[in-house]
Design an enzyme around this catalytic site. Sequence first.
Site, mmCIF file in Angstrom:
data_model
loop_
_atom_site.group_PDB
_atom_site.id
_atom_site.type_symbol
_atom_site.label_atom_id
_atom_site.label_comp_id
_atom_site.label_asym_id
_atom_site.label_seq_id
_atom_site.Cartn_x
_atom_site.Cartn_y
_atom_site.Cartn_z
ATOM 1 N N CYS A 120 0.862 -1.314 -0.111
ATOM 2 C CA CYS A 120 0.114 -0.044 -0.131
ATOM 3 C C CYS A 120 0.942 1.102 0.038
ATOM 4 C CB CYS A 120 -0.913 -0.062 1.159
ATOM 5 S SG CYS A 120 -2.129 1.325 0.902
ATOM 6 N N CYS A 130 -4.134 5.966 -0.093
ATOM 7 C CA CYS A 130 -3.544 5.022 -0.440
ATOM 8 C C CYS A 130 -3.132 4.758 -1.906
ATOM 9 C CB CYS A 130 -4.435 3.583 -0.240
ATOM 10 S SG CYS A 130 -4.780 3.614 1.553
ATOM 11 N N LYS A 195 -12.060 -4.785 2.530
ATOM 12 C CA LYS A 195 -11.482 -4.095 3.243
ATOM 13 C C LYS A 195 -12.574 -2.873 3.478
ATOM 14 C CE LYS A 195 -7.182 -1.393 4.377
ATOM 15 N NZ LYS A 195 -6.191 -1.050 4.201
ATOM 16 N N ARG A 205 -3.081 3.436 12.464
ATOM 17 C CA ARG A 205 -2.618 4.548 11.968
ATOM 18 C C ARG A 205 -1.487 5.409 12.727
ATOM 19 N NH1 ARG A 205 -8.403 6.059 8.820
ATOM 20 N NH2 ARG A 205 -8.260 4.135 7.652
ATOM 21 N N ARG A 217 -10.988 7.506 4.016
ATOM 22 C CA ARG A 217 -10.764 6.552 2.738
ATOM 23 C C ARG A 217 -12.142 5.918 2.151
ATOM 24 N NH1 ARG A 217 -5.481 6.624 3.839
ATOM 25 N NH2 ARG A 217 -4.674 5.431 5.819
ATOM 26 N N LYS A 248 -11.514 -7.765 6.028
ATOM 27 C CA LYS A 248 -10.732 -6.799 7.098
ATOM 28 C C LYS A 248 -11.817 -5.705 7.671
ATOM 29 C CE LYS A 248 -6.997 -3.993 7.335
ATOM 30 N NZ LYS A 248 -5.893 -3.465 6.946
ATOM 31 N N SER A 274 -5.988 -3.713 14.521
ATOM 32 C CA SER A 274 -5.602 -3.051 15.632
ATOM 33 C C SER A 274 -6.607 -2.296 16.848
ATOM 34 C CB SER A 274 -4.611 -1.734 15.143
ATOM 35 O OG SER A 274 -5.301 -0.954 14.504
ATOM 36 N N TYR A 313 -2.317 -9.592 15.773
ATOM 37 C CA TYR A 313 -1.425 -9.120 16.852
ATOM 38 C C TYR A 313 -1.097 -10.081 18.177
ATOM 39 C CZ TYR A 313 -1.974 -5.172 13.765
ATOM 40 O OH TYR A 313 -1.825 -4.404 12.411
HETATM 41 C C1 PBG Z 1 -2.740 0.089 4.873
HETATM 42 C C2 PBG Z 1 -3.420 -0.972 5.827
HETATM 43 C C3 PBG Z 1 -4.182 -0.350 6.893
HETATM 44 C C4 PBG Z 1 -4.157 -1.436 7.900
HETATM 45 C C5 PBG Z 1 -3.794 -2.432 7.233
HETATM 46 N N1 PBG Z 1 -3.076 -2.005 5.811
HETATM 47 C C6 PBG Z 1 -4.798 0.699 7.439
HETATM 48 C C7 PBG Z 1 -5.800 1.802 6.644
HETATM 49 O O1 PBG Z 1 -6.242 1.251 5.702
HETATM 50 O O2 PBG Z 1 -6.013 2.881 7.286
HETATM 51 C C8 PBG Z 1 -4.988 -1.735 9.283
HETATM 52 C C9 PBG Z 1 -4.376 -2.819 9.860
HETATM 53 C C10 PBG Z 1 -4.851 -2.564 11.370
HETATM 54 O O3 PBG Z 1 -5.584 -1.712 11.875
HETATM 55 O O4 PBG Z 1 -4.343 -3.438 12.158
HETATM 56 N N2 PBG Z 1 -3.651 0.483 3.984
#
Ligand code: PBG
Length: 324
Positions: A120, A130, A195, A205, A217, A248, A274, A313
Amino acid sequence: MAFPATRMRRLRRTPVLRELVRETRLSAGDLVMPLFVEEAADAPSPIEAMPGISRLPVAGAVAEAGEVHALGIPAVLLFGIPAEKDEEGSGAWDDDGVVQQAIGAIRAAHPDLLVIADLCLCEYTTHGHCGVLRGEAVDNDATLELLARTAVSQARAGADVIAPSDMMDGRVRAIRAALDAEGFEDVPILAYSAKFASAFYGPFREAADSTPAFGDRRSYQMDPGNGREAVREALADVQEGADMVMVKPALPYLDVVRRVADATDLPVAAYNVSGEYAMLKAACAAGWLDERAAVLEALTSIRRAGADIVITYHAKDAARWLRP
Ligand code: PBG
């Protein structure tokens, strides 16, 4: 047959009976551990909202990958945090970039551990989106070429799997074509197909320093209300050449995991993100939940929903708890 001939409790009577009839199993071999590799770091820096997780220098990531491997976890998913960012995110396809260095070093030290490269631009762009901008909009087709370049650079560095997370349309096709043209036809693509534009990415972030400088986004990530559309996204990625698909976040979207798993025969991954991690860790730290039981239950539920692969995690802790 109904009660009293049928008694559901008969098969719940002892641990060994319950083990025998358990439908869903969780093991270290199902898990993937994400790692944050920071170019400017010379020591691990803890991420406040993700207790136990740090941004790591390359050497630290190699050591962490060794621990992950020793616990029986088959793969790491790498995110890079470059020392410098620009409008286009050129650090992403720098052959000497932070992720490329980490891929090479981890592969050399732990050849049997799979290295999955998250693909990304948001960690590499000054604006945190992105893709490349035209005005304030993310230009889909102009971004494809940069993603393809990045995929080739990651494969050249030795990535075992390329995992695009940008949500541009057509990126799987563009990445597949670029990999094939450079002789990487054996490198699989794990597409972040469904996603969602989620509030649960907040801690990530902070960790990846990738909060959009303006806007959000929602013009490229999915609307949280949409399940049918997630199936369309997954099937489109399959047609474009994805080898594995992903949903996701995971826990707030278990119904989507199930729908995608039912709609395709490809391996399905789910990303326990996260914010999901932060919620559990906070409640456990406050003494409100039993961490071991809550984490194993949550991860099992993701498997039960249909995920073959769980990116989390909690991977190291879970692998320790699951040790036979
Ligand atoms: C990048 C990306 C993100 C995550 C994984 N790849 C963040 C986003 O899209 O803002 C999130 C992973 C997480 O929250 O653990 N595009």
